[in-house]
Scaffold this active site. Structure first.
Site, PDB file in Angstrom:
ATOM      1  N   ASP A 133       0.833  -1.200   0.000  1.00 44.69           N
ATOM      2  CA  ASP A 133       0.000   0.000   0.000  1.00 44.69           C
ATOM      3  C   ASP A 133       0.870   1.254   0.000  1.00 44.69           C
ATOM      4  O   ASP A 133       1.978   1.254   0.533  1.00 44.69           O
ATOM      5  CB  ASP A 133      -0.893   0.031   1.241  1.00 44.69           C
ATOM      6  N   ARG A 184      -1.756  -0.960  -8.622  1.00 48.33           N
ATOM      7  CA  ARG A 184      -3.080  -0.555  -8.138  1.00 48.33           C
ATOM      8  C   ARG A 184      -3.126   0.975  -8.187  1.00 48.33           C
ATOM      9  O   ARG A 184      -2.241   1.650  -7.660  1.00 48.33           O
ATOM     10  CB  ARG A 184      -3.334  -1.029  -6.708  1.00 48.33           C
TER      11      ARG A 184
END
Length: 307
Positions: A133, A184
């Protein structure tokens, strides 16, 4: 600053007060259950299995941020390893997501790299994909450095995240192209100053589409993490018009957000994943969800009234 960003800034500011945190933790349990799968690994796996029955794959995320000691970082790593081992025997796609601050990034990049390397050594042979992330802007550069280091060491089942609200992101994307990253793309959920991030939602949305199309043109696999129906519709239109196969991209949602749309896209033949958070340290995650949508604040207020 437009109203959307003003609202987000207000919510994140208020949520940081200890009194507010205690109140929400005590009285907003119904809202927590909507967006967090549970506090235990067993609860998270049950939620993942339920999603799989509906054609939606799960991204398991053990919640926790910014550990203060090496001992805390190693304890969090043990939780990640337990997650990897638990997923190993599952018949569905295995996918986890983590933040490098959970592994001690703020203490030492070397520590975070060493702990993450050990996680990847357990994950890759078990078919578990690991997503790094992206956190707030001061940690972007270090996160990218560690990602590049791992790819140069030969790890392939690890992906990165880029945020469309940061001015720097297009350059970061272009710099990553030699690594052929599994990407992502998100809009960004942290409170950022106007010096580093677009101050207008319309600009963030436009940049999201620009970056997504650029990544697809460059041949990358892209996970589009968005709930925005206009962006989803445009990406569907664009990929069909350009002849980009559905095997080259996917849509990602947050657990509990637009579940009907998740199932509908899966029925249409798109790969869909839901980000399934679990663990005791859920408060920072929940406050970012509240900050994303004003209607979530209404749910909080109802929870506080009803208990």
């Amino acid at each position: 600053m437009n109203l959307d960003l003003a609202y987000r800034s207000f919510v994140l500011g208020v949520a940081g007060h200890p009194q507010v945190e205690r109140l929400i933790k005590h009285r907003a349990k119904g809202l927590v259950r909507r967006y967090v799968a549970g506090e235990t690994l067993e609860e998270a796996l049950k939620a993942a299995e339920a999603l799989e029955r509906e054609g939606v794959h799960a991204i398991l995320d053990l919640l926790g941020e910014m550990v203060r000691t090496e001992e805390e970082a190693r304890a969090f790593q043990r939780g990640l390893l337990e997650l990897v081992w638990a997923l190993a025997g599952k018949p569905w796609p295995k996918y986890i997501s983590l933040k490098l601050t959970q592994l001690g990034l703020d203490l030492s990049e070397d520590l975070a790299l060493a702990l993450l390397r050990e996680v990847l050594r357990e994950a890759e042979p078990r078919g578990v994909f690991v997503r790094l992330d992206m956190e707030d802007s001061p940690r972007v550069e270090a996160t990218l450095r560690l990602y590049r280091a791992l790819r140069e060491e030969g790890f392939s089942q690890v992906g990165i995240v880029l945020q469309s609200y940061l001015y720097r992101t297009e350059k970061d994307l272009l710099d990553l192209l030699p690594y052929r990253p599994n990407l992502r793309l998100v809009k960004g959920a942290y409170r950022e100053p106007k010096e580093v991030a677009f101050p207008d939602k319309r600009l963030i949305d436009a940049e999201y589409l620009h970056l997504g199309k650029l990544a697809l043109k460059e041949g990358l696999y892209v996970a589009f993490a968005t709930h925005d129906p206009r962006i989803i519709a445009e990406l569907k239109r664009y990929t069909e018009a350009m002849g980009i196969p559905r095997s080259r991209f996917e849509f990602q949602f947050l657990y509990g957000v637009r579940p009907e749309e998740q199932r509908r896209l899966a029925r249409e033949g798109y790969t869909v994943r839901a980000y399934v958070p679990y663990g005791r340290d859920w408060y920072p995650y929940l406050t970012r969800r509240i900050a994303e949508r004003p209607e979530n604040l209404l749910l909080v207020l109802r929870s506080l009234v009803s208990g």
